[in-house]
Design a protein around this motif. Sequence first.
Motif, PDB file in Angstrom:
ATOM      1  N   GLN A 291       0.844  -1.203   0.000  1.00  0.00           N
ATOM      2  CA  GLN A 291       0.000   0.000   0.000  1.00  0.00           C
ATOM      3  C   GLN A 291       0.880   1.254   0.000  1.00  0.00           C
ATOM      4  OE1 GLN A 291      -3.458  -0.047   2.803  1.00  0.00           O
ATOM      5  NE2 GLN A 291      -2.940  -2.195   3.109  1.00  0.00           N
ATOM      6  N   ARG A 292       1.927   1.214   0.840  1.00  0.00           N
ATOM      7  CA  ARG A 292       2.785   2.404   0.924  1.00  0.00           C
ATOM      8  C   ARG A 292       3.526   2.660  -0.396  1.00  0.00           C
ATOM      9  NH1 ARG A 292       4.304  -0.108   5.651  1.00  0.00           N
ATOM     10  NH2 ARG A 292       2.956   0.513   7.385  1.00  0.00           N
ATOM     11  N   SER A 293       3.809   1.584  -1.124  1.00  0.00           N
ATOM     12  CA  SER A 293       4.537   1.730  -2.393  1.00  0.00           C
ATOM     13  C   SER A 293       3.646   2.269  -3.499  1.00  0.00           C
ATOM     14  CB  SER A 293       5.081   0.368  -2.826  1.00  0.00           C
ATOM     15  OG  SER A 293       4.022  -0.422  -3.355  1.00  0.00           O
ATOM     16  N   GLY A 294       2.317   2.297  -3.251  1.00  0.00           N
ATOM     17  CA  GLY A 294       1.395   2.768  -4.277  1.00  0.00           C
ATOM     18  C   GLY A 294       0.882   1.676  -5.196  1.00  0.00           C
ATOM     19  N   LYS A 295       1.356   0.429  -5.008  1.00  0.00           N
ATOM     20  CA  LYS A 295       0.929  -0.652  -5.894  1.00  0.00           C
ATOM     21  C   LYS A 295      -0.424  -1.245  -5.478  1.00  0.00           C
ATOM     22  CE  LYS A 295       5.693  -2.039  -6.911  1.00  0.00           C
ATOM     23  NZ  LYS A 295       5.767  -1.592  -8.319  1.00  0.00           N
ATOM     24  N   TRP A 296      -0.838  -0.979  -4.243  1.00  0.00           N
ATOM     25  CA  TRP A 296      -2.097  -1.553  -3.732  1.00  0.00           C
ATOM     26  C   TRP A 296      -2.910  -0.379  -3.162  1.00  0.00           C
ATOM     27  CZ3 TRP A 296      -1.905  -6.732  -0.479  1.00  0.00           C
ATOM     28  CH2 TRP A 296      -3.198  -7.200  -0.248  1.00  0.00           C
ATOM     29  N   PRO A 297      -3.448   0.467  -4.044  1.00  0.00           N
ATOM     30  CA  PRO A 297      -4.034   1.726  -3.553  1.00  0.00           C
ATOM     31  C   PRO A 297      -5.319   1.586  -2.731  1.00  0.00           C
ATOM     32  CG  PRO A 297      -4.277   1.518  -5.947  1.00  0.00           C
ATOM     33  CD  PRO A 297      -3.361   0.420  -5.505  1.00  0.00           C
ATOM     34  N   HIS A 298      -6.072   0.493  -2.902  1.00  0.00           N
ATOM     35  CA  HIS A 298      -7.330   0.359  -2.146  1.00  0.00           C
ATOM     36  C   HIS A 298      -7.486  -1.065  -1.632  1.00  0.00           C
ATOM     37  CE1 HIS A 298      -8.831   4.266  -3.422  1.00  0.00           C
ATOM     38  NE2 HIS A 298      -8.553   3.959  -4.671  1.00  0.00           N
ATOM     39  N   ILE A 299      -7.958  -1.174  -0.404  1.00  0.00           N
ATOM     40  CA  ILE A 299      -8.349  -2.464   0.160  1.00  0.00           C
ATOM     41  C   ILE A 299      -9.547  -2.220   1.067  1.00  0.00           C
ATOM     42  CG2 ILE A 299      -6.593  -2.268   1.988  1.00  0.00           C
ATOM     43  CD1 ILE A 299      -6.520  -5.366   2.066  1.00  0.00           C
ATOM     44  N   TRP A 300     -10.658  -2.955   0.766  1.00  0.00           N
ATOM     45  CA  TRP A 300     -11.882  -2.813   1.559  1.00  0.00           C
ATOM     46  C   TRP A 300     -12.319  -4.186   2.058  1.00  0.00           C
ATOM     47  CZ3 TRP A 300     -12.022  -0.582  -3.582  1.00  0.00           C
ATOM     48  CH2 TRP A 300     -11.895   0.811  -3.615  1.00  0.00           C
ATOM     49  N   ARG A 301     -12.817  -4.223   3.279  1.00  0.00           N
ATOM     50  CA  ARG A 301     -13.389  -5.444   3.838  1.00  0.00           C
ATOM     51  C   ARG A 301     -14.821  -5.603   3.319  1.00  0.00           C
ATOM     52  NH1 ARG A 301     -11.200  -9.184   5.191  1.00  0.00           N
ATOM     53  NH2 ARG A 301     -10.237  -8.782   7.207  1.00  0.00           N
ATOM     54  N   ILE A 302     -15.171  -6.793   2.841  1.00  0.00           N
ATOM     55  CA  ILE A 302     -16.563  -7.094   2.483  1.00  0.00           C
ATOM     56  C   ILE A 302     -17.315  -7.415   3.766  1.00  0.00           C
ATOM     57  CG2 ILE A 302     -18.059  -8.689   1.228  1.00  0.00           C
ATOM     58  CD1 ILE A 302     -15.797  -8.994  -0.839  1.00  0.00           C
TER      59      ILE A 302
ATOM     60  N   GLY B 236     -19.175  -8.761   6.717  1.00  0.00           N
ATOM     61  CA  GLY B 236     -19.668 -10.074   7.115  1.00  0.00           C
ATOM     62  C   GLY B 236     -18.846 -11.236   6.590  1.00  0.00           C
ATOM     63  N   GLU B 237     -17.806 -10.966   5.795  1.00  0.00           N
ATOM     64  CA  GLU B 237     -17.022 -12.050   5.204  1.00  0.00           C
ATOM     65  C   GLU B 237     -15.534 -11.844   5.488  1.00  0.00           C
ATOM     66  OE1 GLU B 237     -18.264 -13.236   1.227  1.00  0.00           O
ATOM     67  OE2 GLU B 237     -19.976 -11.884   1.338  1.00  0.00           O
ATOM     68  N   TYR B 238     -14.763 -12.928   5.483  1.00  0.00           N
ATOM     69  CA  TYR B 238     -13.307 -12.853   5.614  1.00  0.00           C
ATOM     70  C   TYR B 238     -12.758 -12.684   4.204  1.00  0.00           C
ATOM     71  CZ  TYR B 238      -8.697 -13.878   7.716  1.00  0.00           C
ATOM     72  OH  TYR B 238      -7.392 -13.812   8.165  1.00  0.00           O
ATOM     73  N   SER B 239     -13.069 -11.542   3.606  1.00  0.00           N
ATOM     74  CA  SER B 239     -12.824 -11.299   2.186  1.00  0.00           C
ATOM     75  C   SER B 239     -12.543  -9.821   1.993  1.00  0.00           C
ATOM     76  CB  SER B 239     -14.085 -11.645   1.360  1.00  0.00           C
ATOM     77  OG  SER B 239     -14.486 -12.971   1.579  1.00  0.00           O
ATOM     78  N   ASN B 240     -11.890  -9.509   0.876  1.00  0.00           N
ATOM     79  CA  ASN B 240     -11.715  -8.100   0.547  1.00  0.00           C
ATOM     80  C   ASN B 240     -11.842  -7.869  -0.946  1.00  0.00           C
ATOM     81  OD1 ASN B 240      -8.931  -7.767  -0.842  1.00  0.00           O
ATOM     82  ND2 ASN B 240      -8.422  -9.048   0.929  1.00  0.00           N
ATOM     83  N   TYR B 241     -12.226  -6.640  -1.286  1.00  0.00           N
ATOM     84  CA  TYR B 241     -12.064  -6.131  -2.641  1.00  0.00           C
ATOM     85  C   TYR B 241     -10.867  -5.202  -2.606  1.00  0.00           C
ATOM     86  CZ  TYR B 241     -16.679  -7.599  -4.426  1.00  0.00           C
ATOM     87  OH  TYR B 241     -17.761  -8.327  -4.851  1.00  0.00           O
ATOM     88  N   SER B 242      -9.976  -5.356  -3.585  1.00  0.00           N
ATOM     89  CA  SER B 242      -8.795  -4.510  -3.655  1.00  0.00           C
ATOM     90  C   SER B 242      -8.603  -3.998  -5.065  1.00  0.00           C
ATOM     91  CB  SER B 242      -7.541  -5.293  -3.236  1.00  0.00           C
ATOM     92  OG  SER B 242      -7.545  -5.562  -1.854  1.00  0.00           O
ATOM     93  N   ILE B 243      -7.882  -2.874  -5.152  1.00  0.00           N
ATOM     94  CA  ILE B 243      -7.436  -2.348  -6.443  1.00  0.00           C
ATOM     95  C   ILE B 243      -5.905  -2.362  -6.422  1.00  0.00           C
ATOM     96  CG2 ILE B 243      -7.441  -0.371  -8.013  1.00  0.00           C
ATOM     97  CD1 ILE B 243     -10.235  -1.571  -7.628  1.00  0.00           C
ATOM     98  N   PHE B 244      -5.324  -2.922  -7.488  1.00  0.00           N
ATOM     99  CA  PHE B 244      -3.873  -2.928  -7.636  1.00  0.00           C
ATOM    100  C   PHE B 244      -3.490  -2.057  -8.830  1.00  0.00           C
ATOM    101  CE2 PHE B 244      -4.412  -6.541  -4.952  1.00  0.00           C
ATOM    102  CZ  PHE B 244      -3.255  -6.602  -4.184  1.00  0.00           C
ATOM    103  N   ASP B 245      -2.355  -1.397  -8.688  1.00  0.00           N
ATOM    104  CA  ASP B 245      -1.846  -0.541  -9.765  1.00  0.00           C
ATOM    105  C   ASP B 245      -0.386  -0.927 -10.002  1.00  0.00           C
ATOM    106  OD1 ASP B 245      -1.152   1.422 -11.534  1.00  0.00           O
ATOM    107  OD2 ASP B 245      -1.678   3.104 -10.229  1.00  0.00           O
ATOM    108  N   VAL B 246      -0.187  -1.811 -10.969  1.00  0.00           N
ATOM    109  CA  VAL B 246       1.156  -2.373 -11.195  1.00  0.00           C
ATOM    110  C   VAL B 246       1.525  -2.278 -12.661  1.00  0.00           C
ATOM    111  CG1 VAL B 246       0.998  -3.948  -9.223  1.00  0.00           C
ATOM    112  CG2 VAL B 246       0.170  -4.675 -11.483  1.00  0.00           C
TER     113      VAL B 246
END
Lengths: 94, 94, 94, 94, 94, 94, 94, 94, 94, 94
Positions: B35-46, B48-58
């Motif tokens: 995240q700090r490097s800018g390659k993983w700009p977003h991470i959200w918890r879904i 009720g689930e042990y899951s996430n939606y993420s955005i990667f910029d690579v």
Amino acid sequence: MLYHVRMDVNIPHDLDPEVRADTVAREKAYSQELQRSGKWPHIWRIVGEYSNYSIFDVADHDELHMILSGLPLFAYMDISVTPLATHPSDINAG
Amino acid sequence: MLYHVRMDVNIPHDLDPEVRADTVAREKAYSQELQRSGKWPHIWRIVGEYSNYSIFDVADHDELHMILSGLPLFAYMDISVTPLATHPSDINAG
Amino acid sequence: MLYHVRMDVNIPHDLDPEVRADTVAREKAYSQELQRSGKWPHIWRIVGEYSNYSIFDVADHDELHMILSGLPLFAYMDISVTPLATHPSDINAG
Amino acid sequence: MLYHVRMDVNIPHDLDPEVRADTVAREKAYSQELQRSGKWPHIWRIVGEYSNYSIFDVADHDELHMILSGLPLFAYMDISVTPLATHPSDINAG
Amino acid sequence: MLYHVRMDVNIPHDLDPEVRADTVAREKAYSQELQRSGKWPHIWRIVGEYSNYSIFDVADHDELHMILSGLPLFAYMDISVTPLATHPSDINAG
Amino acid sequence: MLYHVRMDVNIPHDLDPEVRADTVAREKAYSQELQRSGKWPHIWRIVGEYSNYSIFDVADHDELHMILSGLPLFAYMDISVTPLATHPSDINAG
Amino acid sequence: MLYHVRMDVNIPHDLDPEVRADTVAREKAYSQELQRSGKWPHIWRIVGEYSNYSIFDVADHDELHMILSGLPLFAYMDISVTPLATHPSDINAG
Amino acid sequence: MLYHVRMDVNIPHDLDPEVRADTVAREKAYSQELQRSGKWPHIWRIVGEYSNYSIFDVADHDELHMILSGLPLFAYMDISVTPLATHPSDINAG
Amino acid sequence: MLYHVRMDVNIPHDLDPEVRADTVAREKAYSQELQRSGKWPHIWRIVGEYSNYSIFDVADHDELHMILSGLPLFAYMDISVTPLATHPSDINAG
Amino acid sequence: MLYHVRMDVNIPHDLDPEVRADTVAREKAYSQELQRSGKWPHIWRIVGEYSNYSIFDVADHDELHMILSGLPLFAYMDISVTPLATHPSDINAG
């Protein structure tokens, strides 16, 4: 509050081309107004599909439903909404 | 380039608790470094689930696969990746 | 805000019976405390399944995730959450 | 007895607008009459969809089917019904 | 009231053979007692599967759930319940 | 031999109302004649759906297909057939 | 009567290798005896899978279920059965 | 003849690490030998998954099944095979 | 080489009845000619559905695609093809 | 960068035959021009279906979406895109 939204557009093939063009134009204006207001902070095209992933940042469920059901293309869309919570690994979390 | 990623975590119930705690801690550190490097700009918890939606910029597919397959929890995850293009209604698009 | 939640419980067959009984008892107490607080106004058993449909009434997504991920049976559950808006035909709607 | 019902509405795009408006108006009146009678105690809009989750409280299966098949929009709906039993953790259970 | 029930049995391969044999024997006795009482009027084997379609005739949802959750094999079953109404073409309908 | 059959009816919205009414009437007569003959011993309405679960008792696969493909509504139905064997717990089994 | 059957084999990885080898050998002998009797006229391997499509020609549903549930690998299989009727275009049909 | 193959690898978490490493190494050697022979002209990693899409060019179905079932990781894979024909728009087609 | 093929026919309800009858007649003739040639050795009706399971025996993928795409009903069919290998238990295998 | 793409074509039955023929012809020309440019290195017909598997080699997500959404048949296609990384067993990998 943040919501993850997927929209899939299916415009009927026999829709009048002028109605279609007008509806698509109004959709764009409607979306951009909400983006400028900060309520629709992200919209991405899913490669190869007439679909998008979006993030909404609104006050509550009722506001989100009012926005989504007001989309000019709403009647031609399949929409699925997922509420998002803060992720414990998020470096921007409090 | 942007990618939409969904991760669903399923840690086996009989995994050694220390191994589990250590792996989860390394996962968090690994994620925050990206995240700090800018390659993983977003991470959200879904919710009720042990899951996430993420955005990667690579840079490309190979870099994304290297990052994802290096996740400490990779062996316990189901991951699905969707490439994202610029949306024509995006007010930030050129 | 209201959320519709479905929970499906799958406790591993080889879980220690005492751990199982203790976890189920704590789950019941946890649920009843939330029911009394007004945050979990409805819980119904789905006939023939170790599952429930519930309605939650909480401040926001983060509170709901905190509640659900704190369920003593959380590790053994599949949970799906649906945000609910006011229905225009609801006679109790403003 | 309680039933959980999901209704998804799909009105054909080429339905005569007057017929459509009239049917939707009759649907609302029909629903509100049943709500007032106590047989349809809850109706919630699923955010982003032309769908609802409802709870019905009726005498038996035949009464529920008579009510649902009498919905003015019935021909344009997908409906799924789940019977609900008392949950052992419900604080309102006997 | 009538309910259509499908039961799919999945007994873990590592279950103790004596426990298994005892559970299956108790399941049979339990089922036959309910058949004799008239509450379980039909049970059919689905060809090629460790599954059955059954018809139950009980007072209400709670009674059905009590019966099903009391099945000796309940912990090893997937069960789905469908409420049945009178069919308008049924020659035995009033 | 017994077969479990599920029928889901989807009549096109633009079918001529007279054709529709006539077809539905012929369907009812056809079904009732088969019920009286003993070949269609059970028919139940699935609550909330234009669907039924039925049991057929016919000589063989060819007879069942002849009956089903002769249904006046056959062109508008999705049908799925499951062969049924005697259940070892059935108290009526030899 | 003819039945189309798909069998998918999933032998647990931790099954004792001797038990496994013995079960697979008995499965082969069992299958070949039925092939020689004419009751199992076709068996084909699905390319790339531990699965087969088979055609059975037996007297009735009960005989088929007796054969399938007697397969030495039955406990490790998913089986789906489809009854087959004569096709009106079949040049071998009466 | 060309075949499109998808392989998804699921190695059990409790597999002995040495057995695992040895099997993965043999898988790589096996694959590379077939690539060099021209029978396995393409293999691509699906980003974010322990999966691949491959193209095989072999004499017939039996040869492909022999190759796939001989994969050292075969017992831990889900494989799906699709036969490929020449596309009429292919500029390399005769 | 052998292929397993499932065909599901969905002729649009508004197709001209003469066109329909002519197409179905040509389909039958086309199928029977291929059956006589030995390329289409089996065709079975799936009970209750406008569908068939068939076995084709042709030289290669291209020949099969040419045959299937030439079916008079091809535009109205969903078709799925599975390549078949020799089963090691087949008593007719070399 | 490489992408795996599946395209399923569904042209409406009532499309004007001249429009259809013209669109299919333009699709072929469009595809062949991209094949010649090296951006669409592989296209294979899925046997028995009006579908293809393709490999694209383009600069980035935006270029791929521009190409796919420009397909003359785009409005009649379902398309799914999978990003491909280098496989560690690939003998052609660096």
